[in-house]
Write an enzyme that holds these catalytic residues in place. Sequence first.
Site, short mmCIF file in Angstrom:
data_model
loop_
_atom_site.label_atom_id
_atom_site.label_comp_id
_atom_site.label_asym_id
_atom_site.label_seq_id
_atom_site.Cartn_x
_atom_site.Cartn_y
_atom_site.Cartn_z
N SER A 137 0.88 -1.17 0.00
CA SER A 137 0.00 0.00 0.00
C SER A 137 0.92 1.22 0.00
O SER A 137 1.78 1.35 0.87
CB SER A 137 -0.88 -0.03 1.25
OG SER A 137 -1.88 0.95 1.14
N GLU A 138 0.75 2.10 -0.98
CA GLU A 138 1.81 3.09 -1.24
C GLU A 138 1.96 4.17 -0.17
O GLU A 138 2.90 4.95 -0.21
CB GLU A 138 1.65 3.70 -2.64
CG GLU A 138 0.38 4.50 -2.87
CD GLU A 138 -0.72 3.65 -3.50
OE1 GLU A 138 -0.69 2.41 -3.34
OE2 GLU A 138 -1.62 4.23 -4.13
N ASN A 139 1.04 4.23 0.79
CA ASN A 139 1.26 5.16 1.90
C ASN A 139 2.33 4.64 2.86
O ASN A 139 2.70 5.33 3.80
CB ASN A 139 -0.05 5.44 2.65
CG ASN A 139 -0.69 4.19 3.19
OD1 ASN A 139 -0.77 3.18 2.51
ND2 ASN A 139 -1.15 4.25 4.41
N GLY A 140 2.83 3.41 2.62
CA GLY A 140 3.97 2.96 3.41
C GLY A 140 3.79 1.66 4.16
O GLY A 140 4.28 1.52 5.28
N SER B 97 8.57 3.90 0.22
CA SER B 97 7.50 3.21 -0.49
C SER B 97 7.63 3.41 -2.00
O SER B 97 7.48 2.47 -2.79
CB SER B 97 6.15 3.73 0.00
OG SER B 97 5.10 3.03 -0.62
#
Lengths: 220, 232
Positions: free
Chosen positions: A46-49, A88
Site C-alpha cells: 500500500s503506497e502510503n507505506g 515506499s
Amino acid sequence: MALTREQMAQRVARELQDGFYVNLGIGIPTLVANYIPDGIDVMLQSENGLLGMGRFPTEEEVDPDMINAGKQTVTARPGAAIFSSAESFAMIRGGHVDLTVLGAFEVDQEGNIASWMVPGKLIKGMGGAMDLVAGAENIICTMTHASKHGESKLLEKCNLPLTGAGCINRVLTDLAYLEIKDGAFILKERAPGVSVEEIVEKTAGKLIVPDHVPEMTFDE
Amino acid sequence: MAGFDKRVASYEEAMEGIESGMTVLAGGFGLCGIPENLIAEIKRRGVKDLTVVSNNCGVDGFGLGLLLEDRQISKIFASYVGENALFEQQMLNNEIEVVLTPQGTLAEKMRAGGAGIPAFYTATGYGTPIGEGKEERVFDGRHYILEEAIKGDFAIVKGWKADRYGNVMYRHTAQNFNPMVATAGKITVVEVEEIVEPGELEPSQIHTPGIYVDRIIQSTFEKRIEKRTVRS
C-alpha cells in the site's frame, strides 16, 4: 455475458504467483485480494507505506494510525513492514513490485494509459498512479471494454491526458483478456458467452485475433 | 536547559516566526499522521498567502482544511485533493493554485530538498501533462524528466515519541511523508504524543534524527479517521 466485478477480480487473481509483491489500486483491483488462490502467498503493498497489508480491522482493532492508500482503516499481517512515503516509492519506482493492478479510463495499442483526469471535470489528482505505471514492469489494467454509450476504451491513441506512456502490457476488461505488444492488442481470452465479433466491434485500436480464443471459466 | 534541548512550552512558541507568504511543508497522508495542533496554530495566527506542500489538503473543518476557511493558502503542491467541498470551490474560483504532483515525486522532492540535491530525474510523469516543459533525458534507453527539489520555510511534523534532543519515532502508517518533511524545513517543528528522556529510544529505531529538528512539543491528538472500515 460481460464479467462481473467479482469475476474480473477472480481472473486477475490467477495472474498472482507465489512470492509476489503486489500493489492493488482502488476499485476492482482491491477486490483481487479476496481471490488469492489457495497455497500461494502474496504481500500486498500500500503506497502510503505498508508492505504486508492485512484484513480490515475488527471494531476493537481500529487504529487511526493504521490505514491503507485508500485511507481506509486496515491491519498489518504478520511479517509486514511499515516505512516512509519515500521508501515506499523507492520500491515502486525501483521496479521491486512484482505486479501492479489498476483501473483506467482508456488504454491504447502503444501501451499508453489515461486514468487520472477528464478535462473540464473536477480534477482531484493522480495520487501514486503515475509512479506506479512508470515503475512497474508488470501491470494489469482493469476496465470496462466500452463506455455505457458503447464507445471503445481500447484505442489506437488515448484521447485523455496520459498517466503513463508505453507502460501497459496487459488489460482485463469485462469482455476480454488482452495483451499489448508491438503496437496492437492481442486477444487472449474472452468472457463466457461473449463472441469474438462483439470484442472486435468494441475495440477501436488495432486488434490481433488468434485462430483460437479460449473462453474464461469460473467456478460455481 | 539549552544545548540540544529542542522542547518548547507552547504552540505559540512552536510556530514563532511564521509569516504570510511563507512555504510550509506538512506531513500526513489523508488525515493520518497530520500535525493537527500545529495546523490549528497556523489558523489561529491568521497568516495568509501560504504555499503548502502536503500530499492532501485535509477535509472540511479538520487538518489543512482549516486553513482554507480564512483563505490562508494561496498555492498547494499535492498529489490528491478535493476531499473537501471548500477546497473544490476555491480551486474552481481560482482562489487557490494547485500544483498536482505525483505522490512519489512529491516525496522525493522533499527528500531531495532535505538532502541537498537540487533536482533529480524520474520516469514518473514522462509523456504526460506533468512532464510538459520539463527537461528530458534518456538513460539506458529510458526516458526521464527532471524534477526540482522542494524546501520549506517551515516543516510541520507529527511524531509518536521523541526525546528532548528531537530524535523522533513515528507510529505505524502515521509515518508516511513526515520523515521527508522533517528534513526539508528551515525550521522544523515536531509535535508528538510523548517526550521521553534521551536514551529511552533505541538509537537504531529512530526514524528522524534530532539534527533535522528545531522544536519539539508534546500534545494530545484527536486523530480523526477518514474512512473507518471494519470487517464483520
